[in-house]
Design a protein around this motif. Sequence first.
Motif, short mmCIF file in Angstrom:
data_model
loop_
_atom_site.label_atom_id
_atom_site.label_comp_id
_atom_site.label_asym_id
_atom_site.label_seq_id
_atom_site.Cartn_x
_atom_site.Cartn_y
_atom_site.Cartn_z
N CYS A 130 0.85 -1.14 0.01
CA CYS A 130 0.00 0.22 -0.02
C CYS A 130 0.78 1.32 0.03
O CYS A 130 0.51 2.25 -0.69
N ASP A 162 0.48 10.50 5.43
CA ASP A 162 -0.11 11.10 4.23
C ASP A 162 0.94 12.10 3.58
O ASP A 162 0.77 12.99 3.29
N ALA A 221 0.76 3.87 -2.85
CA ALA A 221 0.38 5.35 -2.54
C ALA A 221 1.66 6.37 -2.56
O ALA A 221 1.28 7.66 -2.51
#
Lengths: 127, 185
Positions: A38, A94, A42
């Motif tokens: 992931c 993030d 990302a």
Amino acid sequence: MPKLKLEDLAEVREKARKATSLREGAARVKMTVHMGTCGIAAGARKIVEAALREVEQGDLRDVMVTTSGCAGLCSREPMATVEVVGEAPVKYVDLTEAKVKAIFKEHILGGKIVEQYALAIGSERAY
Amino acid sequence: MEDLSLHILDIAENSIAAGAKRVDIRIRESRREDLLSIEIADDGSGMKQDMLKKATDPFFTTRTTRRVGLGLPLFEQAARAAGGECRIVSRPGSGTSVTGVFRYSHVDRQPLGDIAETLLTLAVGNPGMEFTCRRQTDDADVFFNTAEIEAELRGAPIHSPAGIAAVRKSLERLREGVTHAVGNR
Ligand SMILES: Nc1ncnc2c1ncn2[C@@H]1O[C@H](COP(=O)(O)OP(=O)(O)OP(=O)(O)O)[C@@H](O)[C@H]1O
Ligand SMILES: [Mg+2]
């Protein structure tokens, strides 16, 4: 010789500590980018690339950028953990290339955690 | 996953998780044979027969942080979508080799992407491990090896500014060699 002040002593000690850690080959700061599936999907590779550019451009010999497996928080990828010697690790989530730039400037070089990018769980800060 | 170079990074991360000391990546691009193949081979812990059967099942993983493993299923899916397949050979104690084959001209074949970035990330992010990459096209054959770089660095860590620059330079050779020969893809 001018009188030694407390701050000077602290500085001397700090210099000695840095010299030792360099001799031992241990970095002053370690940034670990998480590389699970992931994380990669990302954009973790771009994060590594941005961090390496900072190291190269600033000639930062005491900063080590490295990678590790998944951190288990797939929805907040890309993620990286910043560890300054003698301080608690900070998890950043993030991430973007711009955030990496800010983290280098403020935290890794400036010594101040970029709180708004750091992971928070409820009211409890995870660093 | 956006392109094949990201799949390669992800499959190599499995090798690292399996305790590999060395990972050999081989990419063959042949327009003549309308074939693209990618092999990632490691000397890690390997997998037992029953585990190997389950490896491309997304509901199988030995990880403890999440209940599904996505890396191998995604790579297999990418190969199948491009008229190819994914093969895994593995033996406990001797390592694993994952090969994806793709039809080069297939409309659904993902682009290779930036293979140099993938190698930079692997090499710098895993000091002490050895990575090699051989990239062959119909008329070029380029080789990259982190052991050569480590030797040139004479003790300076690969994650130091000098180390990163050396890896980049070496990758440039790999990139150039290929673009000259391949032309405009
Ligand atoms: N090179 C390898 N060597 C040994 N075991 C492997 C290797 N590659 C995969 N495996 C095994 O197969 C499982 C599935 O791999 P896969 O990449 O699909 O998922 P994952 O790595 O567990 O999680 P994710 O890739 O989603 O972060 C792994 O958990 C591991 O047990
Ligand atoms: Mg995986």
